[in-house]
Design a protein around this motif. Structure first.
Motif, PDB file in Angstrom:
ATOM      1  N   TYR A 156       8.043  61.880  10.176  1.00 42.91           N
ATOM      2  CA  TYR A 156       9.074  62.273  11.137  1.00 42.91           C
ATOM      3  C   TYR A 156       9.601  61.033  11.865  1.00 42.91           C
ATOM      4  N   ALA A 157       8.684  60.153  12.293  1.00 45.06           N
ATOM      5  CA  ALA A 157       9.098  58.942  13.002  1.00 45.06           C
ATOM      6  C   ALA A 157       9.982  58.069  12.117  1.00 45.06           C
ATOM      7  N   ILE A 158       9.663  57.977  10.837  1.00 42.15           N
ATOM      8  CA  ILE A 158      10.465  57.171   9.914  1.00 42.15           C
ATOM      9  C   ILE A 158      11.892  57.711   9.828  1.00 42.15           C
ATOM     10  N   THR A 159      12.022  59.046   9.843  1.00 42.18           N
ATOM     11  CA  THR A 159      13.361  59.630   9.716  1.00 42.18           C
ATOM     12  C   THR A 159      14.213  59.415  10.960  1.00 42.18           C
ATOM     13  N   GLN A 160      13.573  59.122  12.113  1.00 42.44           N
ATOM     14  CA  GLN A 160      14.308  59.045  13.375  1.00 42.44           C
ATOM     15  C   GLN A 160      14.427  57.633  13.946  1.00 42.44           C
ATOM     16  N   LEU A 161      13.569  56.722  13.522  1.00 45.57           N
ATOM     17  CA  LEU A 161      13.514  55.377  14.110  1.00 45.57           C
ATOM     18  C   LEU A 161      13.814  54.320  13.059  1.00 45.57           C
ATOM     19  N   PRO A 162      14.125  53.093  13.477  1.00 46.10           N
ATOM     20  CA  PRO A 162      14.173  51.992  12.506  1.00 46.10           C
ATOM     21  C   PRO A 162      12.854  51.920  11.742  1.00 46.10           C
ATOM     22  N   LEU A 163      12.928  51.653  10.446  1.00 49.21           N
ATOM     23  CA  LEU A 163      11.747  51.707   9.586  1.00 49.21           C
ATOM     24  C   LEU A 163      10.615  50.841  10.125  1.00 49.21           C
ATOM     25  N   ALA A 164      10.914  49.603  10.534  1.00 45.47           N
ATOM     26  CA  ALA A 164       9.877  48.692  11.016  1.00 45.47           C
ATOM     27  C   ALA A 164       9.209  49.224  12.284  1.00 45.47           C
ATOM     28  N   THR A 165       9.977  49.874  13.164  1.00 47.04           N
ATOM     29  CA  THR A 165       9.417  50.419  14.398  1.00 47.04           C
ATOM     30  C   THR A 165       8.436  51.544  14.094  1.00 47.04           C
ATOM     31  N   ALA A 166       8.826  52.460  13.206  1.00 49.74           N
ATOM     32  CA  ALA A 166       7.950  53.574  12.841  1.00 49.74           C
ATOM     33  C   ALA A 166       6.671  53.073  12.183  1.00 49.74           C
ATOM     34  N   ALA A 226       0.208  46.417  -2.359  1.00 48.24           N
ATOM     35  CA  ALA A 226       0.145  47.711  -1.674  1.00 48.24           C
ATOM     36  C   ALA A 226       1.093  47.750  -0.485  1.00 48.24           C
ATOM     37  N   SER A 227       1.173  46.649   0.261  1.00 49.61           N
ATOM     38  CA  SER A 227       2.045  46.596   1.437  1.00 49.61           C
ATOM     39  C   SER A 227       3.512  46.762   1.054  1.00 49.61           C
ATOM     40  N   LEU A 228       3.913  46.096  -0.021  1.00 50.14           N
ATOM     41  CA  LEU A 228       5.294  46.236  -0.489  1.00 50.14           C
ATOM     42  C   LEU A 228       5.566  47.669  -0.935  1.00 50.14           C
ATOM     43  N   LEU A 229       4.612  48.270  -1.631  1.00 50.38           N
ATOM     44  CA  LEU A 229       4.784  49.644  -2.104  1.00 50.38           C
ATOM     45  C   LEU A 229       4.823  50.630  -0.937  1.00 50.38           C
ATOM     46  N   PHE A 230       3.997  50.404   0.084  1.00 51.02           N
ATOM     47  CA  PHE A 230       4.022  51.279   1.260  1.00 51.02           C
ATOM     48  C   PHE A 230       5.376  51.162   1.978  1.00 51.02           C
ATOM     49  N   ALA A 231       5.911  49.946   2.033  1.00 56.02           N
ATOM     50  CA  ALA A 231       7.222  49.759   2.654  1.00 56.02           C
ATOM     51  C   ALA A 231       8.306  50.477   1.845  1.00 56.02           C
ATOM     52  N   LEU A 232       8.227  50.399   0.530  1.00 59.20           N
ATOM     53  CA  LEU A 232       9.182  51.103  -0.327  1.00 59.20           C
ATOM     54  C   LEU A 232       9.031  52.615  -0.173  1.00 59.20           C
ATOM     55  N   MET A 233       7.795  53.079   0.016  1.00 66.75           N
ATOM     56  CA  MET A 233       7.572  54.501   0.284  1.00 66.75           C
ATOM     57  C   MET A 233       8.342  54.927   1.524  1.00 66.75           C
ATOM     58  N   VAL A 281       6.199  43.631   7.938  1.00 67.38           N
ATOM     59  CA  VAL A 281       7.151  42.571   7.584  1.00 67.38           C
ATOM     60  C   VAL A 281       8.114  43.061   6.504  1.00 67.38           C
ATOM     61  N   PHE A 282       7.563  43.647   5.443  1.00 67.11           N
ATOM     62  CA  PHE A 282       8.409  44.154   4.356  1.00 67.11           C
ATOM     63  C   PHE A 282       9.343  45.258   4.857  1.00 67.11           C
ATOM     64  N   SER A 283       8.824  46.136   5.711  1.00 68.41           N
ATOM     65  CA  SER A 283       9.637  47.230   6.241  1.00 68.41           C
ATOM     66  C   SER A 283      10.772  46.698   7.109  1.00 68.41           C
ATOM     67  N   SER A 284      10.475  45.662   7.882  1.00 71.42           N
ATOM     68  CA  SER A 284      11.502  45.049   8.717  1.00 71.42           C
ATOM     69  C   SER A 284      12.618  44.471   7.858  1.00 71.42           C
ATOM     70  N   GLY A 334      14.534  47.385   6.162  1.00 77.09           N
ATOM     71  CA  GLY A 334      15.350  48.095   7.139  1.00 77.09           C
ATOM     72  C   GLY A 334      16.604  47.323   7.499  1.00 77.09           C
ATOM     73  N   ALA A 335      16.460  46.005   7.658  1.00 79.04           N
ATOM     74  CA  ALA A 335      17.620  45.165   7.983  1.00 79.04           C
ATOM     75  C   ALA A 335      18.599  45.116   6.817  1.00 79.04           C
ATOM     76  N   TRP A 336      18.071  45.056   5.596  1.00 82.70           N
ATOM     77  CA  TRP A 336      18.912  44.946   4.401  1.00 82.70           C
ATOM     78  C   TRP A 336      19.658  46.249   4.114  1.00 82.70           C
ATOM     79  N   LEU A 337      18.945  47.387   4.196  1.00 78.21           N
ATOM     80  CA  LEU A 337      19.532  48.664   3.779  1.00 78.21           C
ATOM     81  C   LEU A 337      20.310  49.367   4.885  1.00 78.21           C
ATOM     82  N   TRP A 338      19.847  49.236   6.133  1.00 80.93           N
ATOM     83  CA  TRP A 338      20.480  49.998   7.215  1.00 80.93           C
ATOM     84  C   TRP A 338      20.941  49.124   8.384  1.00 80.93           C
ATOM     85  N   GLY A 339      20.777  47.828   8.260  1.00 79.30           N
ATOM     86  CA  GLY A 339      21.178  46.941   9.350  1.00 79.30           C
ATOM     87  C   GLY A 339      20.328  47.104  10.592  1.00 79.30           C
TER      88      GLY A 339
END
Length: 289
Positions: free
Chosen positions: A93-103, A23-30, A254-257, A260-265
């Motif tokens: 909204y936060a996801i669209t404006q911040l680094p994924l892991a931060t949001a 579920a955590s991996l899927l939520f991160a992919l979401m 963790v997955f989101s971090s 985020g690093a892989w896809l957007w640096g």
């Protein structure tokens, strides 16, 4: 447990609390689909399509099984649905404006808010461990949203924190519905129904974004990952130890971090990761009150 045993459990669906890892991996992919989808859609539209997909999926399965969607506790569902909708809207909204892991981390302040709200609204006693968790969580939020953020980032950070607050309020009503005997699938269905209707009303005030093959693929990915994540999380809480499951939920950060690093640096400074750690520890302690 060996790798072969883990693989066998995965094939047979007997993962127990391990379903929360899925579920955590899927939520991160979401979150990835939300961030990429923001190039085509507003946060309001993304929430609308996400909840519409979930509502239709659950509704079809429920009706196919011959189960009733009727409820005697609509007012409780309405409160849970409204709080959940605004939490999801602020989160996207936060996801669209911040680094994924931060949001994601800001949204995961919900256990901290739930503990505080339980003490304030339900007059529950806060033990020393919960008080300590609130202090750690507050320190983590301040460190994560340090004053060096730009004005725009502060707004998005406040939105992310607001998503955690509204999620905490929603979870209060989820507990209430559980005490009233409402099954989990019905709670999720009414949440998606109410959220879809709210999104439809809000979309009337803006010009709809055009749909194309690329954007439809993103919406499909958003709907599939979010729905499968919800199902995996429900299975985890049903089959696994609830405290283990609650702790494993933070793997989404963790997955989101990593994504985020892989896809957007999106590599945060050291204090950012320390802040994330403080918030995670705070949530773990708060969930064990």
């Amino acid at each position: 447990m060996t790798f072969s045993q883990a693989l066998t459990r995965l094939k047979t669906g007997q993962l127990g609390a391990g379903w929360m890892v899925v579920a955590s991996l899927l939520f991160a992919l979401m979150g990835v689909f939300v961030k990429t989808g923001s190039a085509h859609f507003s946060a309001i539209e993304l929430v609308f399509y996400r909840t519409l997909f979930g509502m239709l999926s659950i509704g079809v399965v429920v009706l196919a099984r011959g189960q009733s969607l009727a409820t005697r506790h609509f007012s409780a569902h309405l409160k849970r649905g409204l709080f959940g909708y605004f939490s999801l809207l602020l989160y996207f909204y936060a996801i669209t404006q911040l680094p994924l892991a931060t949001a994601v981390t800001l949204n995961y302040t919900s256990p901290m808010f739930l503990a505080g709200l339980s003490a304030w609204l339900l007059k529950e006693t806060l033990g020393p461990r919960v008080v300590m968790s609130l202090g750690l969580g507050f320190a983590g939020v301040v460190l994560l949203l340090k004053p060096t953020f730009s004005a725009d980032a502060w707004l998005a950070g406040a939105m992310g924190l607001g998503s955690g607050l509204f999620a905490g309020l929603a979870y209060l009503h989820v507990r209430e519905l559980g005490r009233l005997g409402e099954p989990e699938w019905k709670v999720v269905f009414y949440f998606t129904l109410i959220s879809t209707l709210c999104g439809l009303v809000m979309m009337l005030w803006q010009t709809p974004s055009p749909l194309g093959m690329e954007s439809l693929g993103m919406l499909a990915g958003l709907g599939v990952t979010s729905t499968l994540a919800q199902l995996a999380m429900t299975r985890a809480y049903r089959d696994g130890n609830k405290f283990v499951v609650a702790n494993l939920a933070y793997l989404t950060v963790v997955f989101s971090s990593a994504l985020g690093a892989w896809l957007w640096g999106d590599v945060l400074p050291l204090e950012g990761y320390i802040a994330m750690g403080l918030i995670i520890v705070s949530g773990i302690f708060a969930s064990r009150r």
